[in-house]
Design a protein around this motif. Structure first.
Motif, mmCIF file in Angstrom:
data_model
loop_
_atom_site.group_PDB
_atom_site.id
_atom_site.type_symbol
_atom_site.label_atom_id
_atom_site.label_comp_id
_atom_site.label_asym_id
_atom_site.label_seq_id
_atom_site.Cartn_x
_atom_site.Cartn_y
_atom_site.Cartn_z
ATOM 1 N N ASN A 92 0.603 -1.204 -0.137
ATOM 2 C CA ASN A 92 -0.086 -0.209 -0.196
ATOM 3 C C ASN A 92 0.672 1.524 -0.058
ATOM 4 O OD1 ASN A 92 -2.299 -1.025 0.299
ATOM 5 N ND2 ASN A 92 -2.657 -1.794 2.286
ATOM 6 N N ALA A 93 2.278 1.144 0.021
ATOM 7 C CA ALA A 93 3.215 1.947 0.030
ATOM 8 C C ALA A 93 2.811 3.113 -1.205
ATOM 9 C CB ALA A 93 4.642 1.951 0.380
ATOM 10 N N GLY A 94 2.517 2.581 -2.137
ATOM 11 C CA GLY A 94 2.518 3.180 -3.440
ATOM 12 C C GLY A 94 1.444 3.714 -3.485
ATOM 13 N N GLY A 95 0.585 3.944 -2.648
ATOM 14 C CA GLY A 95 -0.823 4.565 -3.202
ATOM 15 C C GLY A 95 -2.417 3.957 -3.066
ATOM 16 N N ALA A 96 -1.616 2.377 -3.062
ATOM 17 C CA ALA A 96 -2.967 1.794 -3.108
ATOM 18 C C ALA A 96 -3.749 1.839 -1.917
ATOM 19 C CB ALA A 96 -2.839 -0.033 -3.191
ATOM 20 N N PRO A 97 -4.771 1.491 -2.065
ATOM 21 C CA PRO A 97 -6.220 1.741 -0.440
ATOM 22 C C PRO A 97 -5.715 1.111 0.407
ATOM 23 C CG PRO A 97 -7.042 1.087 -2.923
ATOM 24 C CD PRO A 97 -6.365 0.866 -3.727
ATOM 25 N N ALA A 98 -5.946 2.207 1.600
ATOM 26 C CA ALA A 98 -5.841 0.814 2.612
ATOM 27 C C ALA A 98 -6.557 0.814 3.995
ATOM 28 C CB ALA A 98 -4.751 1.754 3.516
ATOM 29 N N THR A 99 -7.156 -0.136 4.465
ATOM 30 C CA THR A 99 -7.699 -0.494 5.137
ATOM 31 C C THR A 99 -7.799 0.138 6.227
ATOM 32 O OG1 THR A 99 -7.698 -2.884 5.007
ATOM 33 C CG2 THR A 99 -9.361 -2.557 7.069
ATOM 34 N N THR A 100 -9.457 0.731 6.002
ATOM 35 C CA THR A 100 -9.417 2.119 7.379
ATOM 36 C C THR A 100 -9.737 1.761 9.223
ATOM 37 O OG1 THR A 100 -11.765 2.972 6.528
ATOM 38 C CG2 THR A 100 -10.399 3.205 5.677
ATOM 39 N N ALA A 101 -10.403 1.851 9.162
ATOM 40 C CA ALA A 101 -11.008 1.969 10.464
ATOM 41 C C ALA A 101 -11.893 2.025 10.937
ATOM 42 C CB ALA A 101 -10.557 2.935 12.355
ATOM 43 N N ARG A 102 -12.839 2.340 9.453
ATOM 44 C CA ARG A 102 -14.551 2.802 10.078
ATOM 45 C C ARG A 102 -14.210 1.177 9.035
ATOM 46 N NH1 ARG A 102 -17.914 6.609 6.014
ATOM 47 N NH2 ARG A 102 -19.786 5.573 5.800
ATOM 48 N N ILE A 103 -13.442 1.257 8.362
ATOM 49 C CA ILE A 103 -13.991 -0.592 7.589
ATOM 50 C C ILE A 103 -13.583 -1.704 8.320
ATOM 51 C CG2 ILE A 103 -13.283 -1.951 5.838
ATOM 52 C CD1 ILE A 103 -13.144 1.108 4.183
ATOM 53 N N ALA A 104 -12.816 -1.313 9.182
ATOM 54 C CA ALA A 104 -12.187 -2.846 10.264
ATOM 55 C C ALA A 104 -13.793 -3.044 10.896
ATOM 56 C CB ALA A 104 -11.394 -2.367 10.902
ATOM 57 N N THR A 105 -14.550 -1.427 11.837
ATOM 58 C CA THR A 105 -15.424 -1.359 12.080
ATOM 59 C C THR A 105 -16.508 -1.891 11.360
ATOM 60 O OG1 THR A 105 -14.784 0.907 13.785
ATOM 61 C CG2 THR A 105 -17.264 0.188 13.853
ATOM 62 N N ALA A 106 -17.022 -1.585 10.648
ATOM 63 C CA ALA A 106 -17.828 -2.325 9.652
ATOM 64 C C ALA A 106 -18.157 -3.474 10.036
ATOM 65 C CB ALA A 106 -18.194 -1.728 8.271
ATOM 66 N N SER A 107 -16.575 -4.001 9.241
ATOM 67 C CA SER A 107 -16.764 -5.686 9.058
ATOM 68 C C SER A 107 -16.319 -6.943 10.418
ATOM 69 C CB SER A 107 -14.941 -5.854 8.498
ATOM 70 O OG SER A 107 -14.464 -7.089 8.483
ATOM 71 N N VAL A 108 -16.298 -6.151 11.435
ATOM 72 C CA VAL A 108 -16.139 -7.222 12.794
ATOM 73 C C VAL A 108 -17.630 -6.585 12.892
ATOM 74 C CG1 VAL A 108 -13.930 -7.311 13.425
ATOM 75 C CG2 VAL A 108 -15.384 -4.709 13.990
ATOM 76 N N THR A 109 -18.491 -5.874 12.785
ATOM 77 C CA THR A 109 -19.941 -6.199 12.745
ATOM 78 C C THR A 109 -21.001 -7.097 12.117
ATOM 79 O OG1 THR A 109 -19.028 -3.927 14.017
ATOM 80 C CG2 THR A 109 -22.238 -4.548 13.373
ATOM 81 N N ALA A 110 -20.283 -7.119 10.969
ATOM 82 C CA ALA A 110 -21.116 -7.066 10.551
ATOM 83 C C ALA A 110 -21.013 -8.885 10.389
ATOM 84 C CB ALA A 110 -20.884 -7.330 8.601
ATOM 85 N N PHE A 111 -19.882 -8.915 10.093
ATOM 86 C CA PHE A 111 -19.054 -10.305 10.993
ATOM 87 C C PHE A 111 -19.852 -11.023 11.535
ATOM 88 C CE2 PHE A 111 -16.038 -13.396 12.585
ATOM 89 C CZ PHE A 111 -16.013 -14.352 11.814
ATOM 90 N N LEU A 112 -19.403 -10.456 12.696
ATOM 91 C CA LEU A 112 -20.437 -11.305 13.966
ATOM 92 C C LEU A 112 -21.827 -11.131 14.028
ATOM 93 C CD1 LEU A 112 -19.814 -12.661 16.985
ATOM 94 C CD2 LEU A 112 -19.690 -9.436 18.417
ATOM 95 N N ILE A 113 -22.204 -10.574 13.407
ATOM 96 C CA ILE A 113 -23.692 -10.292 13.456
ATOM 97 C C ILE A 113 -24.043 -12.028 12.688
ATOM 98 C CG2 ILE A 113 -26.263 -9.543 13.075
ATOM 99 C CD1 ILE A 113 -25.196 -6.430 14.418
ATOM 100 N N GLY A 114 -23.876 -11.493 11.353
ATOM 101 C CA GLY A 114 -24.020 -12.585 10.043
ATOM 102 C C GLY A 114 -23.897 -13.795 9.931
ATOM 103 N N GLN A 115 -22.422 -13.896 11.121
ATOM 104 C CA GLN A 115 -22.265 -15.550 11.296
ATOM 105 C C GLN A 115 -23.344 -16.308 12.116
ATOM 106 O OE1 GLN A 115 -19.906 -17.521 10.183
ATOM 107 N NE2 GLN A 115 -19.987 -15.593 8.125
ATOM 108 N N LEU A 116 -23.843 -15.204 13.137
ATOM 109 C CA LEU A 116 -24.789 -15.852 14.157
ATOM 110 C C LEU A 116 -26.199 -16.257 13.838
ATOM 111 C CD1 LEU A 116 -23.128 -13.955 17.730
ATOM 112 C CD2 LEU A 116 -22.607 -16.227 17.162
#
Length: 228
Positions: A92-116
């Motif tokens: 990602n050092a060359g300017g490619a997108p990096a995972t953001t804290a907002r996406i991380a928050t969305a991911s773990v929330t959706a993951f837990l609820i969807g899997q359960l």
């Protein structure tokens, strides 16, 4: 059984972490008149494997063990997701997108609820005579809820405040784009969510094949016999 449990957690972590990264990369291609960049991200192709892992654990070791795999995978995925949000990977050092804290928050929330939800639906249909019904229904309901939660929190303008919580600029994708690349203009995040779910729907059907194949190979341990 321990080896299978550890392998399931490892597989879950790999799938979730890879999906967190790949969801930042739209599929930059066209299918006739359809512009896939307005329709899909690469994360849509990896995340459905999380439901395959959960369903196999549920099938052989029960709902309680499947929930434990989800919770353990959730904890590790939280750590990795937030680590990556503040420590971008080398490519990602060359300017490619990096995972953001907002996406991380969305991911773990959706993951837990969807899997359960997937585990709950699978368990209710376990007694069905149709072997494909529990994994298919569980994956579809879980995917629908997961997609709605993830894309809303990660990209909908109404959740732009999440970026502010982490001191980041609003990364919402609220600008207009043709719905599924063909219909009327809608917010881009909504079109991406619809395309993501369509891929997950197809993936749920395709992943029935490996599920069926592994049903005959991953045999549960025999019940422990208690001496009289």
């Amino acid at each position: 059984m321990l080896a299978r449990f550890v392998a399931a957690i490892a597989a879950m972590v790999v799938v979730v972490t890879a999906s967190n990264i790949l969801v930042l990369y739209p599929v930059d291609a066209a299918l006739g008149p359809i512009n896939l960049k307005d329709l899909l991200t690469w994360g849509a192709f990896t995340y459905p494997f999380a439901f395959l892992v959960t369903d196999l654990v549920n099938r052989y070791d029960g709902a309680a063990r499947a929930r434990l795999v989800v919770v353990c995978g959730f904890v590790v995925a939280v750590a990795l997701s937030f680590y990556l949000s503040f420590n971008p990977l080398p490519w990602n050092a060359g300017g490619a997108p990096a995972t953001t804290a907002r996406i991380a928050t969305a991911s773990v929330t959706a993951f837990l609820i969807g899997q359960l939800l997937d585990i709950s639906v699978f368990s209710r249909l376990r007694a069905s005579r149709n072997w494909f019904l529990p994994p298919l229904a569980g994956s579809l309901f879980g995917s629908l809820l997961d997609t709605a939660i993830f894309f809303s929190i990660a990209f909908a303008p109404s959740f732009g405040f999440v970026d502010g919580i982490y001191g980041a600029q609003d990364g919402s994708l609220g600008f207009p784009a043709p719905f599924l690349s063909l219909g009327p203009e809608v917010p881009l995040w909504f079109s991406l969510a619809a395309g993501d779910f369509l891929v997950k729907f197809l993936a749920a059907l395709l992943l029935l094949a490996p599920y069926r194949m592994l049903m005959g190979k991953l045999m549960p341990l025999p019940p422990l016999k208690v001496a009289a």
